[in-house]
Design an enzyme around this catalytic site. Structure first.
Site, PDB file in Angstrom:
ATOM      1  CG  ASN A  21     -28.975  37.150  99.808  1.00 35.14           C
ATOM      2  OD1 ASN A  21     -30.041  37.728 100.031  1.00 35.14           O
ATOM      3  ND2 ASN A  21     -28.887  35.835  99.688  1.00 35.14           N
ATOM      4  CD1 TRP A  22     -28.232  43.086 103.024  1.00 34.79           C
ATOM      5  CD2 TRP A  22     -29.876  44.457 103.671  1.00 34.79           C
ATOM      6  NE1 TRP A  22     -27.675  44.312 103.286  1.00 34.79           N
ATOM      7  CE2 TRP A  22     -28.667  45.172 103.684  1.00 34.79           C
ATOM      8  CE3 TRP A  22     -31.060  45.116 104.034  1.00 34.79           C
ATOM      9  CZ2 TRP A  22     -28.597  46.515 104.062  1.00 34.79           C
ATOM     10  CZ3 TRP A  22     -31.002  46.449 104.402  1.00 34.79           C
ATOM     11  CH2 TRP A  22     -29.777  47.131 104.420  1.00 34.79           C
ATOM     12  CE  LYS A  23     -28.288  34.486 103.032  1.00 31.70           C
ATOM     13  NZ  LYS A  23     -27.630  33.308 103.559  1.00 31.70           N
ATOM     14  CG  HIS A  27     -29.563  31.854  98.121  1.00 36.95           C
ATOM     15  ND1 HIS A  27     -29.682  31.038  99.223  1.00 36.95           N
ATOM     16  CD2 HIS A  27     -28.505  32.661  98.351  1.00 36.95           C
ATOM     17  CE1 HIS A  27     -28.719  31.348 100.084  1.00 36.95           C
ATOM     18  NE2 HIS A  27     -27.992  32.328  99.578  1.00 36.95           N
ATOM     19  CD  GLU A  61     -30.343  31.024 102.815  1.00 39.49           C
ATOM     20  OE1 GLU A  61     -30.917  32.102 102.558  1.00 39.49           O
ATOM     21  OE2 GLU A  61     -29.232  30.978 103.377  1.00 39.49           O
ATOM     22  CD  GLU A  87     -24.192  32.207  98.045  1.00 42.01           C
ATOM     23  OE1 GLU A  87     -23.763  33.232  98.583  1.00 42.01           O
ATOM     24  OE2 GLU A  87     -25.379  31.831  98.147  1.00 42.01           O
ATOM     25  N   GLY A 126     -23.496  30.859 106.360  1.00 34.60           N
ATOM     26  CA  GLY A 126     -23.913  31.170 107.721  1.00 34.60           C
ATOM     27  C   GLY A 126     -23.257  30.311 108.787  1.00 34.60           C
ATOM     28  CB  SER A 179     -18.588  31.906 106.096  1.00 31.18           C
ATOM     29  OG  SER A 179     -19.654  31.190 106.702  1.00 31.18           O
ATOM     30  N   GLY A 213     -23.779  37.339 102.836  1.00 28.00           N
ATOM     31  CA  GLY A 213     -25.013  37.353 103.613  1.00 28.00           C
ATOM     32  C   GLY A 213     -24.858  38.200 104.865  1.00 28.00           C
ATOM     33  N   GLY A 214     -24.632  37.541 105.992  1.00 25.85           N
ATOM     34  CA  GLY A 214     -24.600  38.198 107.301  1.00 25.85           C
ATOM     35  C   GLY A 214     -23.739  39.455 107.359  1.00 25.85           C
TER      36      GLY A 214
HETATM   37  P1  13P Z   1     -23.335  34.237 104.732  1.00 28.42           P
HETATM   38  O1  13P Z   1     -22.365  35.278 104.187  1.00 28.42           O
HETATM   39  O2  13P Z   1     -24.148  34.735 105.874  1.00 28.42           O
HETATM   40  O3  13P Z   1     -22.627  32.936 104.987  1.00 28.42           O
HETATM   41  O4  13P Z   1     -24.397  33.954 103.560  1.00 28.42           O
HETATM   42  C1  13P Z   1     -23.953  33.709 102.284  1.00 28.42           C
HETATM   43  C2  13P Z   1     -25.112  33.727 101.353  1.00 28.42           C
HETATM   44  O5  13P Z   1     -25.953  32.851 101.387  1.00 28.42           O
HETATM   45  C3  13P Z   1     -25.217  34.849 100.412  1.00 28.42           C
HETATM   46  O6  13P Z   1     -26.169  34.617  99.438  1.00 28.42           O
END
Ligand code: 13P
Length: 252
Positions: free
Chosen positions: A12-14, A100, A102, A170, A176, A214, A235-236
């Site tokens: 997920n590149w956000k 998600h 967020e 999640e 993050g 993470s 994510g990251g």
């Molecule tokens: P991180 O891997 O950066 O913690 O993010 C997880 C995430 O929200 C994937 O949707």
């Protein structure tokens, strides 16, 4: 990980990624995946919608699939700035993340909204990746399983099956932050999700359950080995092929 369910490693590149660098990364990932004739897992990138079509074009023939990060519940209409599931499909998406944390936090998305978006995702012929997870406050108040029950029960759309939905656990506090739950905690929540699903759909034992929060190269193998963990939502560590590859490699 189970033989019964094909793992899914999803990035997920956000809100990250401009064209030149992003296309290079997907090309790099495609080349690494391309060395495996018959990958044993599904590999997905959910880039910003602005990059979807071009990234899907670059990824053609590489086993790397594309997905959206969010959609509107309606197929079209007067919704300035929104994107429908049909538009994502038209741009090359095969999946769409919905709910998600967020989106739930920043845009006030309730379970009912998430369910409507998941239904739209299915309507468009995409697979919905439905996200659930507790906040730190909820975990500390010992409410994790109750929160997950509510989210699973009320975010799954009618007509959900193991082929059209994936559930991603999640924990909000793990996103993050570099923090992850213990493998025992992940195991307990994933088992709970599968039990909830078995009350709602016939082929619950075939639904893929992802862990997210993470995930990185150094902890992926341990997390992927947990019972009822059928992949990861990253994510990251999905933003570059170099970081994403060791995670993909745990399943490929
Ligand atoms: P991180 O891997 O950066 O913690 O993010 C997880 C995430 O929200 C994937 O949707």
């Amino acid at each position: 990980m189970s033989n019964m369910r094909r793992p899914l490693i999803a990035g997920n590149w956000k809100m990250n990624g401009l064209a030149d660098e992003s296309l290079r990364q997907v090309q790099d990932l495609g080349a690494r995946v391309g060395k495996f004739d018959d990958p044993a897992c599904d590999i997905l990138i959910c880039p910003p919608a602005t990059l979807l079509r071009e990234m899907a074009r670059v990824a053609v023939g590489s086993s790397v699939k594309m997905g959206g990060q969010n959609c509107h519940a309606e197929p079209s209409g007067a919704h300035t700035g929104d994107i429908s599931a049909e538009m994502l499909k038209d741009s090359g998406a095969r999946y769409c993340i919905v709910g998600h944390s967020e989106r739930r936090a920043d845009h006030g998305e309730t379970n009912a909204i998430v369910r409507a978006k998941a239904a739209a995702t299915l309507r468009a012929g995409l697979v919905a990746i439905i996200c659930v997870g507790e906040t730190l406050e909820e975990r500390e108040a010992d409410k994790t399983l109750d929160v997950i029950t509510e989210q699973v029960k009320n975010s799954l759309p009618a007509g959900a099956t193991a082929t059209n939905v994936v559930v991603a656990y999640e924990p909000v506090w793990a996103i993050g932050t570099g923090k992850t739950p213990t493998t025992l905690d992940v195991k307990a929540v994933h088992r709970h999700i599968r039990e909830e699903l078995s009350r709602m759909i016939n082929d619950a034992d075939r639904v893929r359950l992802l862990y997210g929060g993470s995930v990185k190269g150094s902890n992926a193998a341990e997390l992927m080995a947990v019972e009822n963990v059928d992949g990861a939502l990253v994510g990251g560590a999905s933003l570059t092929a170099e970081d994403f590859w060791p995670i993909v490699k745990t399943c490929i």
